[in-house]
Write a protein that holds these residues in place. Structure first.
Motif, PDB file in Angstrom:
ATOM      1  N   ALA A  49       0.842  -1.184   0.000  1.00 21.25           N
ATOM      2  CA  ALA A  49       0.000   0.000   0.000  1.00 21.25           C
ATOM      3  C   ALA A  49       0.885   1.245   0.000  1.00 21.25           C
ATOM      4  O   ALA A  49       1.670   1.434   0.918  1.00 21.25           O
ATOM      5  N   PRO A  50       0.772   2.087  -1.027  1.00 25.41           N
ATOM      6  CA  PRO A  50       1.585   3.300  -1.036  1.00 25.41           C
ATOM      7  C   PRO A  50       1.175   4.246   0.081  1.00 25.41           C
ATOM      8  O   PRO A  50       0.002   4.507   0.289  1.00 25.41           O
ATOM      9  N   GLY A  51       2.155   4.717   0.832  1.00 21.73           N
ATOM     10  CA  GLY A  51       1.891   5.679   1.901  1.00 21.73           C
ATOM     11  C   GLY A  51       1.757   5.070   3.275  1.00 21.73           C
ATOM     12  O   GLY A  51       1.696   5.789   4.264  1.00 21.73           O
ATOM     13  N   THR A  52       1.672   3.748   3.393  1.00 22.14           N
ATOM     14  CA  THR A  52       1.584   3.105   4.705  1.00 22.14           C
ATOM     15  C   THR A  52       2.530   1.914   4.743  1.00 22.14           C
ATOM     16  O   THR A  52       2.956   1.414   3.712  1.00 22.14           O
ATOM     17  N   ALA A  53       2.834   1.471   5.944  1.00 18.09           N
ATOM     18  CA  ALA A  53       3.741   0.331   6.105  1.00 18.09           C
ATOM     19  C   ALA A  53       3.010  -0.995   5.953  1.00 18.09           C
ATOM     20  O   ALA A  53       3.641  -2.014   5.729  1.00 18.09           O
ATOM     21  N   HIS A  54       1.699  -1.008   6.109  1.00 20.10           N
ATOM     22  CA  HIS A  54       0.921  -2.238   5.937  1.00 20.10           C
ATOM     23  C   HIS A  54      -0.509  -1.887   5.521  1.00 20.10           C
ATOM     24  O   HIS A  54      -1.030  -0.851   5.868  1.00 20.10           O
ATOM     25  N   ARG A  55      -1.097  -2.756   4.762  1.00 22.46           N
ATOM     26  CA  ARG A  55      -2.463  -2.553   4.291  1.00 22.46           C
ATOM     27  C   ARG A  55      -3.428  -3.069   5.352  1.00 22.46           C
ATOM     28  O   ARG A  55      -3.270  -4.156   5.877  1.00 22.46           O
ATOM     29  N   ARG A  70      -4.087  -3.933  19.888  1.00 20.73           N
ATOM     30  CA  ARG A  70      -3.746  -2.586  20.340  1.00 20.73           C
ATOM     31  C   ARG A  70      -2.894  -1.815  19.345  1.00 20.73           C
ATOM     32  O   ARG A  70      -3.052  -0.620  19.162  1.00 20.73           O
ATOM     33  N   THR A  71      -1.967  -2.503  18.705  1.00 19.29           N
ATOM     34  CA  THR A  71      -1.024  -1.860  17.796  1.00 19.29           C
ATOM     35  C   THR A  71      -1.404  -2.168  16.350  1.00 19.29           C
ATOM     36  O   THR A  71      -1.638  -3.325  16.019  1.00 19.29           O
ATOM     37  N   PRO A  72      -1.463  -1.145  15.483  1.00 23.63           N
ATOM     38  CA  PRO A  72      -1.763  -1.426  14.079  1.00 23.63           C
ATOM     39  C   PRO A  72      -0.730  -2.368  13.474  1.00 23.63           C
ATOM     40  O   PRO A  72       0.471  -2.169  13.622  1.00 23.63           O
ATOM     41  N   GLY A  73      -1.218  -3.417  12.828  1.00 20.19           N
ATOM     42  CA  GLY A  73      -0.341  -4.385  12.191  1.00 20.19           C
ATOM     43  C   GLY A  73       0.041  -5.565  13.046  1.00 20.19           C
ATOM     44  O   GLY A  73       0.724  -6.469  12.582  1.00 20.19           O
ATOM     45  N   ASP A  74      -0.419  -5.625  14.317  1.00 22.15           N
ATOM     46  CA  ASP A  74      -0.007  -6.739  15.186  1.00 22.15           C
ATOM     47  C   ASP A  74      -0.821  -8.006  14.960  1.00 22.15           C
ATOM     48  O   ASP A  74      -0.402  -9.093  15.324  1.00 22.15           O
ATOM     49  N   ARG A  75      -2.011  -7.884  14.355  1.00 22.75           N
ATOM     50  CA  ARG A  75      -2.887  -9.022  14.047  1.00 22.75           C
ATOM     51  C   ARG A  75      -3.174  -9.866  15.283  1.00 22.75           C
ATOM     52  O   ARG A  75      -3.229 -11.080  15.230  1.00 22.75           O
ATOM     53  N   ALA A  76      -3.374  -9.202  16.436  1.00 21.03           N
ATOM     54  CA  ALA A  76      -3.549  -9.893  17.705  1.00 21.03           C
ATOM     55  C   ALA A  76      -5.008 -10.051  18.125  1.00 21.03           C
ATOM     56  O   ALA A  76      -5.281 -10.696  19.133  1.00 21.03           O
ATOM     57  N   SER A  77      -5.950  -9.480  17.393  1.00 17.43           N
ATOM     58  CA  SER A  77      -7.351  -9.583  17.781  1.00 17.43           C
ATOM     59  C   SER A  77      -7.921 -10.940  17.374  1.00 17.43           C
ATOM     60  O   SER A  77      -7.628 -11.455  16.298  1.00 17.43           O
ATOM     61  N   ARG A  78      -8.747 -11.494  18.216  1.00 18.03           N
ATOM     62  CA  ARG A  78      -9.396 -12.772  17.903  1.00 18.03           C
ATOM     63  C   ARG A  78     -10.814 -12.593  17.394  1.00 18.03           C
ATOM     64  O   ARG A  78     -11.478 -13.566  17.077  1.00 18.03           O
ATOM     65  N   CYS A  79     -11.274 -11.371  17.303  1.00 23.67           N
ATOM     66  CA  CYS A  79     -12.659 -11.100  16.906  1.00 23.67           C
ATOM     67  C   CYS A  79     -12.911 -11.517  15.459  1.00 23.67           C
ATOM     68  O   CYS A  79     -13.878 -12.207  15.174  1.00 23.67           O
ATOM     69  N   ARG A  80     -12.097 -11.045  14.526  1.00 15.50           N
ATOM     70  CA  ARG A  80     -12.208 -11.342  13.096  1.00 15.50           C
ATOM     71  C   ARG A  80     -13.548 -10.890  12.491  1.00 15.50           C
ATOM     72  O   ARG A  80     -13.983 -11.408  11.476  1.00 15.50           O
ATOM     73  N   GLY A  81     -14.227  -9.934  13.132  1.00 18.61           N
ATOM     74  CA  GLY A  81     -15.481  -9.401  12.603  1.00 18.61           C
ATOM     75  C   GLY A  81     -15.235  -8.424  11.468  1.00 18.61           C
ATOM     76  O   GLY A  81     -14.131  -7.925  11.272  1.00 18.61           O
ATOM     77  N   ARG A  82     -16.275  -8.129  10.721  1.00 15.14           N
ATOM     78  CA  ARG A  82     -16.178  -7.188   9.609  1.00 15.14           C
ATOM     79  C   ARG A  82     -16.173  -5.768  10.152  1.00 15.14           C
ATOM     80  O   ARG A  82     -17.016  -5.386  10.947  1.00 15.14           O
ATOM     81  N   MET A  83     -15.217  -4.976   9.692  1.00 20.30           N
ATOM     82  CA  MET A  83     -15.097  -3.574  10.077  1.00 20.30           C
ATOM     83  C   MET A  83     -15.611  -2.722   8.923  1.00 20.30           C
ATOM     84  O   MET A  83     -15.046  -2.744   7.833  1.00 20.30           O
ATOM     85  N   ALA A 110      -9.092   3.568  14.037  1.00 19.05           N
ATOM     86  CA  ALA A 110      -8.728   4.563  13.038  1.00 19.05           C
ATOM     87  C   ALA A 110      -7.591   4.007  12.200  1.00 19.05           C
ATOM     88  O   ALA A 110      -6.591   3.528  12.727  1.00 19.05           O
ATOM     89  N   ASN A 111      -7.735   4.048  10.883  1.00 16.55           N
ATOM     90  CA  ASN A 111      -6.739   3.526   9.956  1.00 16.55           C
ATOM     91  C   ASN A 111      -6.354   4.606   8.961  1.00 16.55           C
ATOM     92  O   ASN A 111      -7.231   5.282   8.405  1.00 16.55           O
ATOM     93  N   ARG A 112      -5.051   4.745   8.717  1.00 15.59           N
ATOM     94  CA  ARG A 112      -4.565   5.710   7.742  1.00 15.59           C
ATOM     95  C   ARG A 112      -5.035   5.325   6.344  1.00 15.59           C
ATOM     96  O   ARG A 112      -5.114   4.149   6.014  1.00 15.59           O
ATOM     97  N   ILE A 113      -5.360   6.310   5.526  1.00 16.88           N
ATOM     98  CA  ILE A 113      -5.710   5.994   4.149  1.00 16.88           C
ATOM     99  C   ILE A 113      -4.425   5.722   3.386  1.00 16.88           C
ATOM    100  O   ILE A 113      -3.347   6.191   3.760  1.00 16.88           O
ATOM    101  N   ALA A 114      -4.524   4.952   2.329  1.00 18.93           N
ATOM    102  CA  ALA A 114      -3.373   4.633   1.486  1.00 18.93           C
ATOM    103  C   ALA A 114      -3.459   5.459   0.203  1.00 18.93           C
ATOM    104  O   ALA A 114      -4.519   5.995  -0.143  1.00 18.93           O
ATOM    105  N   GLY A 115      -2.357   5.545  -0.494  1.00 15.56           N
ATOM    106  CA  GLY A 115      -2.306   6.344  -1.707  1.00 15.56           C
ATOM    107  C   GLY A 115      -3.155   5.819  -2.840  1.00 15.56           C
ATOM    108  O   GLY A 115      -3.524   6.569  -3.735  1.00 15.56           O
TER     109      GLY A 115
END
Length: 143
Positions: A49-55, A70-83, A110-115
């Motif tokens: 993703a242009p402009g971010t470190a991860h999509r 807690r941290t963007p990109g950690d993939r630690a949530s077990r919910c797996r629900g649709r956002m 809150a997620n940064r938009i990508a280019g």
């Protein structure tokens, strides 16, 4: 009241430190893939993703999965629900953020938009309060 200048650690003005690259595993077995299938529009989305470190959301419909803890990109949530995209926010430096709400647990993120995000859904989110305002439009025009 005068506005304070925003500074970061080290006295730099404006944007903060650049986002560092994270090793994100997207496959169910812990493997690193090069794309994922969107939960909303079912299109294949590349991980770069242009402009971010991860999509973290689909650039076409802005839908996401509740995978980060807690941290963007950690993939630690077990919910797996649709956002689903709820609204937009803008940082002091002008960067746009997509506010998502999980359909399963109700958590907000809150997620940064990508280019390469599609500008049409972004503008729809930005103008949504004008199409169905909680206050009458006459009250807004009188300000």
């Amino acid at each position: 009241m005068p506005r304070r200048a925003s500074t970061t650690k080290g006295g730099r003005r404006g944007g903060g430190r650049p986002q560092r690259r994270k090793d994100v595993l997207h496959g169910r077995g812990g493997e690193r893939g090069d794309a994922f299938r969107c939960v909303g529009c079912r299109l294949d989305v590349p991980l770069i993703a242009p402009g971010t470190a991860h999509r973290n959301h689909c650039p076409h419909c802005l839908a996401s999965l509740h995978v980060d803890g807690r941290t963007p990109g950690d993939r630690a949530s077990r919910c797996r629900g649709r956002m689903d995209p709820l609204s937009l926010s803008v940082r002091a430096d002008g960067e746009w953020l997509v506010i998502h709400q999980c359909g399963a647990c109700g958590e907000l993120s809150a997620n940064r938009i990508a280019g390469d995000d599609n500008p049409l859904p972004l503008l729809r989110l930005a103008t949504r309060p004008l199409t169905a305002p909680p206050t009458p439009l006459r009250a807004l025009l009188s300000l």
